[in-house]
Design a protein around this motif. Structure first.
Motif, PDB file in Angstrom:
ATOM      1  N   GLY A 247       0.837  -1.200   0.000  1.00 13.33           N
ATOM      2  CA  GLY A 247       0.000   0.000   0.000  1.00 13.33           C
ATOM      3  C   GLY A 247       0.870   1.247   0.000  1.00 13.33           C
ATOM      4  O   GLY A 247       1.933   1.277   0.611  1.00 13.33           O
ATOM      5  N   HIS A 248       0.439   2.257  -0.720  1.00 11.45           N
ATOM      6  CA  HIS A 248       1.158   3.532  -0.777  1.00 11.45           C
ATOM      7  C   HIS A 248       0.218   4.642  -0.342  1.00 11.45           C
ATOM      8  O   HIS A 248      -0.960   4.623  -0.681  1.00 11.45           O
ATOM      9  CB  HIS A 248       1.642   3.815  -2.208  1.00 11.45           C
ATOM     10  N   SER A 249       0.758   5.590   0.378  1.00 13.83           N
ATOM     11  CA  SER A 249      -0.015   6.746   0.802  1.00 13.83           C
ATOM     12  C   SER A 249       0.691   8.005   0.319  1.00 13.83           C
ATOM     13  O   SER A 249       1.854   8.237   0.653  1.00 13.83           O
ATOM     14  CB  SER A 249      -0.151   6.776   2.327  1.00 13.83           C
ATOM     15  N   TYR A 250      -0.019   8.794  -0.457  1.00 12.30           N
ATOM     16  CA  TYR A 250       0.550  10.030  -0.992  1.00 12.30           C
ATOM     17  C   TYR A 250      -0.050  11.259  -0.319  1.00 12.30           C
ATOM     18  O   TYR A 250       0.091  12.364  -0.806  1.00 12.30           O
ATOM     19  CB  TYR A 250       0.312  10.100  -2.504  1.00 12.30           C
ATOM     20  N   THR A 251      -0.735  11.079   0.791  1.00 12.38           N
ATOM     21  CA  THR A 251      -1.436  12.181   1.429  1.00 12.38           C
ATOM     22  C   THR A 251      -0.483  13.294   1.849  1.00 12.38           C
ATOM     23  O   THR A 251      -0.736  14.460   1.591  1.00 12.38           O
ATOM     24  CB  THR A 251      -2.205  11.665   2.654  1.00 12.38           C
ATOM     25  N   ARG A 252       0.627  12.947   2.477  1.00 11.21           N
ATOM     26  CA  ARG A 252       1.546  13.971   2.959  1.00 11.21           C
ATOM     27  C   ARG A 252       2.167  14.749   1.794  1.00 11.21           C
ATOM     28  O   ARG A 252       2.373  15.950   1.875  1.00 11.21           O
ATOM     29  CB  ARG A 252       2.626  13.348   3.823  1.00 11.21           C
ATOM     30  N   ALA A 253       2.435  14.088   0.696  1.00 16.58           N
ATOM     31  CA  ALA A 253       3.025  14.763  -0.457  1.00 16.58           C
ATOM     32  C   ALA A 253       2.031  15.713  -1.116  1.00 16.58           C
ATOM     33  O   ALA A 253       2.422  16.692  -1.735  1.00 16.58           O
ATOM     34  CB  ALA A 253       3.509  13.736  -1.472  1.00 16.58           C
ATOM     35  N   ARG A 254       0.750  15.435  -0.979  1.00 17.84           N
ATOM     36  CA  ARG A 254      -0.260  16.280  -1.620  1.00 17.84           C
ATOM     37  C   ARG A 254      -0.688  17.451  -0.752  1.00 17.84           C
ATOM     38  O   ARG A 254      -1.397  18.324  -1.208  1.00 17.84           O
ATOM     39  CB  ARG A 254      -1.483  15.446  -1.978  1.00 17.84           C
ATOM     40  N   LYS A 255      -0.301  17.475   0.509  1.00 14.02           N
ATOM     41  CA  LYS A 255      -0.651  18.580   1.395  1.00 14.02           C
ATOM     42  C   LYS A 255       0.407  19.663   1.276  1.00 14.02           C
ATOM     43  O   LYS A 255       1.441  19.601   1.919  1.00 14.02           O
ATOM     44  CB  LYS A 255      -0.739  18.108   2.846  1.00 14.02           C
ATOM     45  N   HIS A 256       0.166  20.622   0.448  1.00 14.58           N
ATOM     46  CA  HIS A 256       1.099  21.725   0.281  1.00 14.58           C
ATOM     47  C   HIS A 256       0.574  22.926   1.056  1.00 14.58           C
ATOM     48  O   HIS A 256      -0.549  23.362   0.813  1.00 14.58           O
ATOM     49  CB  HIS A 256       1.239  22.098  -1.200  1.00 14.58           C
ATOM     50  N   PRO A 257       1.371  23.474   1.960  1.00 16.22           N
ATOM     51  CA  PRO A 257       0.893  24.646   2.696  1.00 16.22           C
ATOM     52  C   PRO A 257       0.867  25.874   1.806  1.00 16.22           C
ATOM     53  O   PRO A 257       1.621  25.972   0.836  1.00 16.22           O
ATOM     54  CB  PRO A 257       1.921  24.789   3.822  1.00 16.22           C
ATOM     55  N   LEU A 258      -0.022  26.780   2.128  1.00 12.86           N
ATOM     56  CA  LEU A 258      -0.091  28.041   1.411  1.00 12.86           C
ATOM     57  C   LEU A 258       1.137  28.848   1.795  1.00 12.86           C
ATOM     58  O   LEU A 258       1.393  29.086   2.973  1.00 12.86           O
ATOM     59  CB  LEU A 258      -1.372  28.779   1.802  1.00 12.86           C
ATOM     60  N   VAL A 259       1.938  29.236   0.813  1.00 10.53           N
ATOM     61  CA  VAL A 259       3.200  29.916   1.102  1.00 10.53           C
ATOM     62  C   VAL A 259       3.262  31.273   0.411  1.00 10.53           C
ATOM     63  O   VAL A 259       2.611  31.507  -0.589  1.00 10.53           O
ATOM     64  CB  VAL A 259       4.421  29.063   0.680  1.00 10.53           C
ATOM     65  N   ILE A 260       4.084  32.130   0.998  1.00 13.52           N
ATOM     66  CA  ILE A 260       4.369  33.438   0.420  1.00 13.52           C
ATOM     67  C   ILE A 260       5.862  33.433   0.151  1.00 13.52           C
ATOM     68  O   ILE A 260       6.665  33.294   1.074  1.00 13.52           O
ATOM     69  CB  ILE A 260       4.003  34.559   1.409  1.00 13.52           C
ATOM     70  N   GLY A 261       6.274  33.536  -1.092  1.00 19.26           N
ATOM     71  CA  GLY A 261       7.691  33.416  -1.362  1.00 19.26           C
ATOM     72  C   GLY A 261       8.195  34.102  -2.598  1.00 19.26           C
ATOM     73  O   GLY A 261       9.391  34.266  -2.761  1.00 19.26           O
ATOM     74  N   LYS A 262       7.327  34.517  -3.490  1.00 20.22           N
ATOM     75  CA  LYS A 262       7.795  35.134  -4.727  1.00 20.22           C
ATOM     76  C   LYS A 262       7.392  36.595  -4.771  1.00 20.22           C
ATOM     77  O   LYS A 262       6.279  36.958  -4.405  1.00 20.22           O
ATOM     78  CB  LYS A 262       7.232  34.400  -5.935  1.00 20.22           C
ATOM     79  N   LEU A 263       8.301  37.388  -5.240  1.00 17.04           N
ATOM     80  CA  LEU A 263       8.029  38.809  -5.432  1.00 17.04           C
ATOM     81  C   LEU A 263       7.422  39.011  -6.815  1.00 17.04           C
ATOM     82  O   LEU A 263       7.573  38.153  -7.701  1.00 17.04           O
ATOM     83  CB  LEU A 263       9.323  39.612  -5.283  1.00 17.04           C
ATOM     84  N   PRO A 264       6.736  40.125  -7.062  1.00 19.39           N
ATOM     85  CA  PRO A 264       6.121  40.330  -8.380  1.00 19.39           C
ATOM     86  C   PRO A 264       7.120  40.305  -9.533  1.00 19.39           C
ATOM     87  O   PRO A 264       6.772  39.905 -10.643  1.00 19.39           O
ATOM     88  CB  PRO A 264       5.462  41.706  -8.256  1.00 19.39           C
ATOM     89  N   GLY A 265       8.385  40.661  -9.310  1.00 19.01           N
ATOM     90  CA  GLY A 265       9.374  40.649 -10.385  1.00 19.01           C
ATOM     91  C   GLY A 265      10.031  39.298 -10.542  1.00 19.01           C
ATOM     92  O   GLY A 265      11.134  39.203 -11.068  1.00 19.01           O
ATOM     93  N   ALA A 266       9.421  38.227 -10.111  1.00 15.49           N
ATOM     94  CA  ALA A 266       9.901  36.844 -10.212  1.00 15.49           C
ATOM     95  C   ALA A 266      11.093  36.577  -9.300  1.00 15.49           C
ATOM     96  O   ALA A 266      11.766  35.581  -9.433  1.00 15.49           O
ATOM     97  CB  ALA A 266      10.226  36.467 -11.645  1.00 15.49           C
TER      98      ALA A 266
END
Length: 184
Positions: A10-29
């Motif tokens: 059995g494989h569980s991919y639940t943890r890999a699919r839970k991506h937290p909402l992040v703030i990391g990119k500036l408007p100029g990429a």
């Protein structure tokens, strides 16, 4: 390999699919230094910076080093929160779960409202049973009331086969029904 010897994996991919909402990119990429940051980290930085500004009269005695401390302490707390995990969750979600758990009523909820269990109370009731024998006369109070007429129920006729077989005559309708089923 037969079906009974087959190894199930059995494989569980639940943890890999839970991506937290992040703030990391500036408007100029571009990327924020040390980022991306989760919402918990950003809130920690803002709150700790605000507390440092409000209490600077207590700790700000280092001259120019005060500005460095006001930047490093919030960023350091956010960096620590990146790696802090409680039961696989970030600390803000763990604290939220703890608050929800502690505010839940002990008996739980029913239809969104706290369920209340009634306290047990002693039942106070009396019951009087008077047994009259057939040879004893009825009490005076009962003699003044007219006795109801006895209701006679139609009794099914006894099966002739039952009498012939030496079986006793049925006394109730159920016994007569069972006796008629035995005959068939």
């Amino acid at each position: 390999m037969s079906a009974s010897e087959e190894e199930l994996i059995g494989h569980s991919y639940t943890r890999a699919r839970k991506h937290p909402l992040v703030i990391g990119k500036l408007p100029g990429a571009g990327r924020l230094p040390g980022g991306p940051y989760t919402i918990t980290q950003v809130m920690t930085m803002v709150i700790s910076f605000g507390l440092l500004v409000m209490t600077r009269g207590l700790w700000a005695h280092f001259g120019a080093m005060n500005f460095i401390l006001m930047a490093l302490i919030p960023w350091g707390l956010a960096w620590v929160l990146r790696y802090a995990r409680l039961d696989g969750r970030d600390p803000a979600r763990a604290v939220r779960s703890l608050l929800i758990y502690s505010s839940t009523p002990a008996q739980g909820r029913l239809a969104g409202k706290p369920q209340r269990v009634a306290r047990p109370r002693l039942a106070t009731a009396t019951c009087t049973v008077r047994v009259r024998s057939a040879d004893r006369p009825a009490p005076a109070a009962a003699a003044t009331k007219p006795a109801p007429a006895p209701v006679r129920k139609a009794r099914p006729a006894p099966a002739p086969a039952a009498a012939a077989a030496g079986r006793p005559e049925p006394k109730t309708g159920l016994q007569a029904l069972l006796a008629s089923l035995d005959e068939q």
